[in-house]
Design a protein around this motif. Structure first.
Motif, PDB file in Angstrom:
ATOM      1  N   HIS A   1     -10.222  -2.221  -3.659  1.00 60.91           N
ATOM      2  CA  HIS A   1     -10.567  -3.756  -3.573  1.00 60.91           C
ATOM      3  C   HIS A   1     -10.122  -3.999  -2.371  1.00 60.91           C
ATOM      4  CE1 HIS A   1     -10.685  -7.923  -4.704  1.00 60.91           C
ATOM      5  NE2 HIS A   1      -9.477  -7.978  -4.206  1.00 60.91           N
ATOM      6  N   PHE A   2      -8.908  -3.522  -1.489  1.00 58.65           N
ATOM      7  CA  PHE A   2      -8.558  -4.149  -0.311  1.00 58.65           C
ATOM      8  C   PHE A   2      -9.506  -3.539   0.699  1.00 58.65           C
ATOM      9  CE2 PHE A   2      -3.983  -3.232  -1.701  1.00 58.65           C
ATOM     10  CZ  PHE A   2      -3.801  -4.562  -2.157  1.00 58.65           C
ATOM     11  N   ARG A   3     -10.160  -2.279   0.472  1.00 59.83           N
ATOM     12  CA  ARG A   3     -11.078  -1.922   1.497  1.00 59.83           C
ATOM     13  C   ARG A   3     -12.443  -2.709   1.386  1.00 59.83           C
ATOM     14  NH1 ARG A   3      -9.255   3.283  -0.003  1.00 59.83           N
ATOM     15  NH2 ARG A   3     -10.611   3.435  -1.934  1.00 59.83           N
ATOM     16  N   GLU A   4     -13.025  -3.125   0.282  1.00 59.90           N
ATOM     17  CA  GLU A   4     -13.785  -4.038   0.248  1.00 59.90           C
ATOM     18  C   GLU A   4     -13.868  -5.436   0.839  1.00 59.90           C
ATOM     19  OE1 GLU A   4     -15.102  -3.899  -3.945  1.00 59.90           O
ATOM     20  OE2 GLU A   4     -15.626  -2.026  -3.902  1.00 59.90           O
ATOM     21  N   ARG A   5     -12.572  -5.918   0.571  1.00 55.29           N
ATOM     22  CA  ARG A   5     -12.308  -7.470   1.020  1.00 55.29           C
ATOM     23  C   ARG A   5     -12.292  -7.253   2.502  1.00 55.29           C
ATOM     24  NH1 ARG A   5     -11.456 -12.172  -1.796  1.00 55.29           N
ATOM     25  NH2 ARG A   5      -9.707 -12.299  -0.394  1.00 55.29           N
TER      26      ARG A   5
END
Length: 83
Positions: free
Chosen positions: A57-61
């Protein structure tokens, strides 16, 4: 309270710099007070900082552009340290 943005970005830096999997990253943060300090913790906390699946999720955000820029900073710093 720890800033979620700093923890997210710092965790991704730790992951890339140490060459860890998502799961290994959260375990290393849990076990290492120096990594916790890097993330902004003021005291040692003996628990997993977040579920390892949140790194996805962090990478996507953050997006590829931001991650590429941060990766560039890390590479530049590593080259400077070798000199």
């Amino acid at each position: 309270m720890y800033s979620a943005r700093i923890i997210a970005l710092g965790s991704l830096i730790i992951k890339e710099r140490l060459g860890l999997s998502d799961r290994e990253t959260t375990l290393q943060i849990q076990e290492n007070p120096y990594l916790q300090f890097f993330l902004g913790y003021t005291t040692y906390v003996d628990e997993e900082p977040f579920h390892h699946s949140l790194l996805t999720h962090f990478r996507e955000r953050l997006g590829l552009e931001v991650l590429a820029e941060v990766n560039g900073w890390i590479a530049h710093a590593a080259l400077q340290a070798e000199r």
